[in-house]
Scaffold this active site. Sequence first.
Site, PDB file in Angstrom:
ATOM      1  N   LYS A  67       0.817  -1.229   0.000  1.00 15.59           N
ATOM      2  CA  LYS A  67       0.000   0.000   0.000  1.00 15.59           C
ATOM      3  C   LYS A  67       0.852   1.282   0.000  1.00 15.59           C
ATOM      4  O   LYS A  67       0.482   2.271  -0.625  1.00 15.59           O
ATOM      5  CB  LYS A  67      -0.954   0.003   1.195  1.00 15.59           C
ATOM      6  CG  LYS A  67      -2.064  -1.044   1.060  1.00 15.59           C
ATOM      7  CD  LYS A  67      -3.047  -0.964   2.214  1.00 15.59           C
ATOM      8  CE  LYS A  67      -4.077  -2.074   2.097  1.00 15.59           C
ATOM      9  NZ  LYS A  67      -5.129  -1.971   3.118  1.00 15.59           N
ATOM     10  N   GLY A 130      -4.102   1.690  18.422  1.00 16.26           N
ATOM     11  CA  GLY A 130      -3.053   1.514  17.415  1.00 16.26           C
ATOM     12  C   GLY A 130      -2.788   2.828  16.709  1.00 16.26           C
ATOM     13  O   GLY A 130      -3.660   3.716  16.679  1.00 16.26           O
ATOM     14  N   LYS A 158       4.316   7.497  19.115  1.00 21.34           N
ATOM     15  CA  LYS A 158       3.793   7.271  17.765  1.00 21.34           C
ATOM     16  C   LYS A 158       2.398   7.902  17.615  1.00 21.34           C
ATOM     17  O   LYS A 158       2.073   8.475  16.576  1.00 21.34           O
ATOM     18  CB  LYS A 158       3.745   5.765  17.502  1.00 21.34           C
ATOM     19  CG  LYS A 158       3.972   5.388  16.062  1.00 21.34           C
ATOM     20  CD  LYS A 158       4.248   3.899  15.964  1.00 21.34           C
ATOM     21  CE  LYS A 158       3.667   3.312  14.708  1.00 21.34           C
ATOM     22  NZ  LYS A 158       3.778   1.847  14.680  1.00 21.34           N
TER      23      LYS A 158
END
Length: 263
Positions: A67, A130, A158
């Site tokens: 991707k 996530g 993150k």
Amino acid sequence: MHHFIVIGNPISHSKSPAIHAAFACSVGLDISYNRQFCPNDFGSFKAVIEAFFHGGGVGANVTLPFKEMAFDICQEVGTLSKYAKNAGAVNTLAIKGGKLYGDNTDGRGLVADLVGRGVDLHDKTVAILGAGGATRGAILPLIQSSAVVSVFNRTLAKAQTLAQEFATQGITINAHGLDELTGHFDVIINATSATTTGQSLDLGGVSTDVAYDMMYGKPSAFLEHFNTAKQIDGMGMLINQARLSFELWTGRAVDLDKVVLDL
Ligand code: ATR
């Protein structure tokens, strides 16, 4: 006859050919849709894309691990939808104005599935677990549905980097560590790879009305944890991202109630 492929590695278990064949049948189109294996390197992937479209292919789906490579190729030689730009990843390729065009229908597929199941997102609190590619692709469609989005990630930095990136585009999301997950959310979405790898997530004392796991086809400890909530796995997201690709390529609207699927 219109020709389509899905490119991945591995690819032999992809359900996309069956899904697209069912869509085509429901709207009375004659298509071929095949699985295309590709070695996991940029040169091979680019060669496959070029050969397919030079050979008259109409559209390609892109799955793991390509991707981001598809995004890079479109950035280099083609154009990108705002969803693809936002996600930094492409799952749908087409030719538009004689150029390669990359879109990302994953996040809109998620939202379409939720809405199709009667889940109202307007002003609702949505926690996404996530901070990888799956989360990145879901944020813009969720924000466009007026959801209030909080990202919880095992690695806090993150999540914070993701929030900063979106902030530069005027999109506000809250960033937290997974260990800060507490209280109640209208919807909690598992976009970690924990279900795929069979790992458990520490879900603490949080509660939700709707638990959504982007994965499907495997037992989900995440969904099992929320046994009093509405539990949804990622099959509907898969079908809806495919529907959006099909509609982009063919210009035909698919009524999922008229699609006969045996997956
Ligand atoms: P994808 O592109 O599918 O989103 P990814 O980029 O590899 O996949 O991201 C996987 C995400 O799942 C990451 O956010 C990861 O957390 P870290 O950033 O801390 O690595 C998260 N993840 C994977 N396994 C996990 C687990 N057992 N518990 C919590 N988070 C997990």
